[in-house]
Write a protein that holds these residues in place. Structure first.
Motif, PDB file in Angstrom:
ATOM      1  N   ARG A 687       5.827   4.339  -8.777  1.00 55.86           N
ATOM      2  CA  ARG A 687       4.678   5.239  -8.747  1.00 55.86           C
ATOM      3  C   ARG A 687       3.359   4.456  -8.766  1.00 55.86           C
ATOM      4  NH1 ARG A 687       2.550   9.135  -6.277  1.00 55.86           N
ATOM      5  NH2 ARG A 687       0.887  10.202  -7.452  1.00 55.86           N
ATOM      6  N   ASP A 729       7.734  11.485  -7.155  1.00 61.77           N
ATOM      7  CA  ASP A 729       8.426  12.475  -6.338  1.00 61.77           C
ATOM      8  C   ASP A 729       9.927  12.170  -6.367  1.00 61.77           C
ATOM      9  OD1 ASP A 729       9.526  14.073  -4.335  1.00 61.77           O
ATOM     10  OD2 ASP A 729       7.721  13.960  -3.104  1.00 61.77           O
ATOM     11  N   GLN A 731      12.050  12.539  -4.202  1.00 58.72           N
ATOM     12  CA  GLN A 731      12.488  11.956  -2.937  1.00 58.72           C
ATOM     13  C   GLN A 731      12.225  10.457  -2.885  1.00 58.72           C
ATOM     14  OE1 GLN A 731      10.951  14.099   0.413  1.00 58.72           O
ATOM     15  NE2 GLN A 731      11.831  16.042  -0.231  1.00 58.72           N
TER      16      GLN A 731
END
Length: 883
Positions: A687, A729, A731
């Motif tokens: 991230r 996320d 994904q």
């Protein structure tokens, strides 16, 4: 290769547009949130329509939409297909449906979307623009005539019956997997898919079918405050157990009310019996004052007669020698006679005719002579038809004013049912005691009984210096392969057969126990020769070397045996068993099928391993672990698409290989906190890179999951929490599991993996090709990517076998709609061969060895600043592969 047909429904309502993939056999459509497909509009009925899959011969299935709910009630505002109001309509590519006048849906079929594209595309709000540009798949061209003549259509109408009835219907297979639930079952038991075999409706079904081999039976099941009658049918041809469930709560309540009424009647009988005794006493008083109280005596006698005739207890008067003077109808019924008169005429010698044990009459008379009364005197007696019952007698002696015995009088109660229940209770208690100390499958002593006998042997050895015993620990070799190939039922049969052979190898004073799974333990008591345990181990090897013929299968197996002699080891029962276990593992490490006697050298190794475990616990507290990142690249361009997170242990003495501490972490359970930390750190780092480099948002990080992590009940919640805390996320996260995870605890692991897939996380099968997983496992689990083990990649240049294995894995993945990542790419020749096989992704030292977070971050900055990432020089390929 036949392309996969996707059937989609693009819906437009108050919440906008969304796409639903049609995969199940039945969908309910309506405003109620309990429907399979929920439409958001106040003009939609709670259950507006039903969508049914219709199997078609030589063609793909089609879907038929029917207006109304499962009970046949039409919707309020109707259904329109392609502008025409209808009750039923068979869907074709491009059909436009209107529900209630304002909710629209368009149906599409396509073969031009891959599984990955479909998964990605279904995240957007509307696919209709893209789908309208696609042509109908040629296999969908089915005429109305074909539909009308299809026998499958008729079967569909019949098969829809379970969907329409109000009683729950469900099916499971012999692994406990739920294969079918009708709508009534889903409504009645909404938590059954989560609870699975723990749900009361499913609990205990498999053992009853597997052990009893019953094909049809019924039982009562209580769920919360409801009682259900469950009719079960074992369908041998399909290995399915079908259940039909009926709510019998009201009936059971009525039975309870009936029992209460019976109890009240019993109470009344007791009261009436007491009245009888009181009346009899009053009668005796009235006899002495006959003239003065004659009228009162007549009234009391009438009252007595009423009780005498109508009580449910047998009442009698007999002479001391056993002849009946009087009997009431209840006593005649108890003894099986038509009337009291027949009983009195027939029963003239109670010693021979009535009592099963004649001496009981003598005992009865003796008690009466001694105490003038008996209470709850129980005996077995013959009825008129020769059957035997249990009765309980309460009697007293009746004497005249001169204390001369006149007769015996009393009551008889039939206690046959109570005796039977008491016998069954005692039998059940004995069975429970047996079950508590014996293995349910083999009948051998279990761990608890074995440990108790081992404890007694240790105490005797402490009291008696020349007392020597030995402990053997057995573990079957390759038992998991037999279980997976022939099934758990055959595995159970093998364990039973092995138990019988082990018993034949031992003396009566020795103990063989099943500790669990395929592990057995043997206690050899009072041995005179220290070589005797070795002789027993050799005898066991010879017995197990003979084939087992089980249900037409010839099975061969062997065992690894560890031996510890009491004079060579010290400690309590747990210590000795663990010592034998250590010796057994040494035998297994030498290839199995042999035995090893415990020695101090091996014990030193065990101590060293224990120290490593201690250091590992300290490393968790001191945060000595680091996460390294190895790039995963697109082989056609060399571009980085993601990273695999790899664990490092930098202890004060140096870098420790993961192969040394990961197995210890797995066995001790320390892998749980370590794995959580790795997952947290990898998500945080990915991230951070995404926020720092805007163009890196499509990067993902791949993290390995161990078997213990996959069987953790709270794993899904932990991962969801980590994603929320790091704002990553789902994904952007991939989780890697190895093939052994698919072989252990299949149902719980499958449930966890499906929940992770529902979060949007991709799942990788690591080191594919080195384990024993089957195509069935690949279908059962939601795997997105197969990772070819580096051992195949490294040997591709040494012959065609490894190359063909790699080719087969790639073709298999493509057929299943999966992607492939090749691990351990170290040479340009390997890269060229994989590119020729159309392998899309890869990783290895040819591109980059694993990097620490700072170096990997610099690589991300370079890549997403516009530079193309090129493979590293050949000198880097000399690095060994990380695990």
């Amino acid at each position: 290769m036949q392309q996969q047909i996707h059937q989609l429904l693009v819906i437009e309502d108050q919440l906008g547009k969304r796409t639903v993939t049609l995969e199940a056999a039945t969908y309910s459509i309506g405003r109620d949130p309990a429907n399979s497909i929920v439409l958001y509009s106040n003009l939609i009925s709670r259950q507006h329509a039903i969508l049914l899959r219709v199997p078609m011969p030589d063609a793909i299935d089609l879907f038929r939409i029917i207006d109304g709910n499962l009970q046949g009630k039409r919707s309020t505002n109707g259904l329109t297909a392609n502008g025409h109001r209808c009750f039923s309509h068979d869907l074709r590519h491009g059909d436009l449906l209107v529900f209630g006048g304002n909710v629209k849906a368009r149906y599409y079929t396509t073969t031009e979307l891959s599984d990955v594209e479909l998964l990605t595309s279904c995240q957007v709000e509307d696919l209709s623009g893209y789908l309208e540009s696609l042509s109908d798949p040629p296999t969908l061209a089915i005429s109305d005539g074909e539909l009308d003549n299809s026998p499958e259509a008729a079967l569909m109408r019949l098969a829809s019956f379970p969907e329409l009835i109000s009683n729950p219907i469900l099916e499971i297979d012999l692994t406990g997997t739920i294969t079918y639930l009708n709508p009534a079952a889903i409504v009645q038991f909404p938590d059954i898919r989560v609870a699975k075999l723990e749900h009361p409706i499913l609990a205990g079904l498999l053992p009853k079918v597997q052990q009893g081999q019953e094909k049809f039976f019924t039982r009562e099941v209580k769920v919360a405050n409801q009682v259900f009658e469950q009719s079960l049918h074992y369908i041998c041809e399909s290995d399915l157990i079908r259940s039909y469930v009926t709510d019998v709560t009201e009936r059971k309540q009525a039975e309870v009310a009936l029992q209460q009424a019976h109890d009240e009647l019993e109470l009344k009988v007791e009261k009436r019996t007491a009245q009888l005794r009181k009346a009899n006493e009053q009668l005796q008083q009235e006899i002495t004052e006959h003239r003065r109280v004659e009228e009162a005596l007549q009234q009391a006698e009438a009252k007595y007669r009423n009780i005498f005739e109508n009580t449910i207890e047998g009442i009698f008067q007999t002479t001391p020698d056993g002849r009946y003077l009087s009997a009431n109808p209840a006593l005649a019924r108890i003894y099986g006679y038509e009337s009291p008169e027949e009983l009195i005429q027939s029963l003239t010698d109670v010693v021979q005719q009535l009592y099963v044990e004649p001496h009981r009459r003598d005992e009865f008379v003796h008690l009466m002579q001694e105490h003038n009364t008996v209470s709850e005197f129980e005996s077995q007696v013959y009825r008129k038809d020769g059957s035997i019952i249990w009765v309980s007698e309460n009697a007293r002696s009746v004497r005249d004013r001169n204390d001369q015995l006149l007769y015996y009088e009393g009551t008889i109660e039939d206690i046959t049912l109570a005796k039977r229940l008491e016998a069954e209770r005692q039998q059940a208690e004995e069975q429970l005691r047996h079950n508590a100390f014996h293995d349910a499958l083999t009948g051998l002593p279990n761990r608890a009984l074995f440990m108790d006998r081992l404890f007694q042997a240790i105490k005797q050895a402490k009291r008696q210096q020349d007392y020597v015993f030995a402990v053997l620990f057995l573990d079957l070799d390759r038992f998991k392969i037999i279980n997976d190939s022939l099934g758990h039922l055959m595995g159970d049969e093998l364990l039973i057969a092995i138990a019988r052979r082990l018993e034949q190898c031992l003396r009566t004073e020795d103990t063989v126990a099943r500790l669990g799974g395929d592990e057995f333990a043997i206690l050899l008591s009072a041995i005179k020769d220290v070589d005797y345990p070795i002789c027993i181990a050799q005898r066991i090897e010879q017995e197990l070397a003979l084939p087992f013929n089980l249900k037409g299968h010839e099975i061969f197996t062997s065992a690894s045996i560890g031996i510890v002699i009491s004079s060579e080891a010290q400690g309590w029962a747990d210590d000795l068993l663990q010592t034998a276990d250590i010796a057994m593992y040494h035998a297994k490490s030498l290839g199995g099928g042999g035995y090893q006697v415990f020695d101090t050298t091996r014990h030193s190794k065990a101590v060293t391993r224990l120290q490593r475990e201690t250091d590992l616990r300290r490393a968790i507290e001191d945060q000595e672990f680091q996460v390294y990142y190895q790039p995963i690249v697109l082989l056609t361009t060399g571009s980085i698409v993601g990273f695999e997170a790899l664990l490092r242990w930098q202890c004060p003495s140096g870098l420790i290989s993961a192969t040394e501490f990961i197995p210890i972490a797995e066995e001790t359970g320390l892998i749980i906190p370590i794995g959580r930390w790795v997952l947290q750190e990898a998500c945080r780092q990915m991230r951070a890179w995404q926020e720092k480099f805007a163009t890196s948002s499509r990067l993902f990080v791949s993290v390995n999951l161990s078997l213990k992590q996959c069987t953790q009940p709270e794993l899904v919640d932990q991962i969801s929490q980590i994603l929320a805390e790091t704002n990553l996320d789902p994904q952007s996260l991939s989780l890697e599991i190895t093939e052994n995870v698919l072989l252990e605890n299949t149902e719980p692991v499958a449930a966890v993996l499906w929940q992770l897939k529902a979060l949007g996380i991709s799942l990788y099968l690591d080191d594919f090709g080195t384990g024993y997983s089957s195509l069935d496992h690949l279908h059962q689990f939601p795997i997105n990517v197969l990772k070819i083990d580096g051992s195949f990649i490294n040997r591709m240049g040494c012959g065609n076998q490894s190359l063909e294995i790699a080719r087969t894995i790639i073709l298999l993945a493509r057929a299943l709609g999966m992607n492939v990542i090749a691990e351990g790419i170290e040479t340009l020749d390997q890269l060229a061969q994989l590119s020729a096989l159309s392998c899309k992704y890869g990783q290895g030292n040819l591109f980059s060895k694993p990097l620490d977070a700072a170096t990997a971050g610099a690589l991300v900055a370079e890549k997403f600043a516009g530079n193309t990432y090129a493979p590293c020089t050949m000198s880097d390929s000399s690095q060994t592969r990380d695990y």
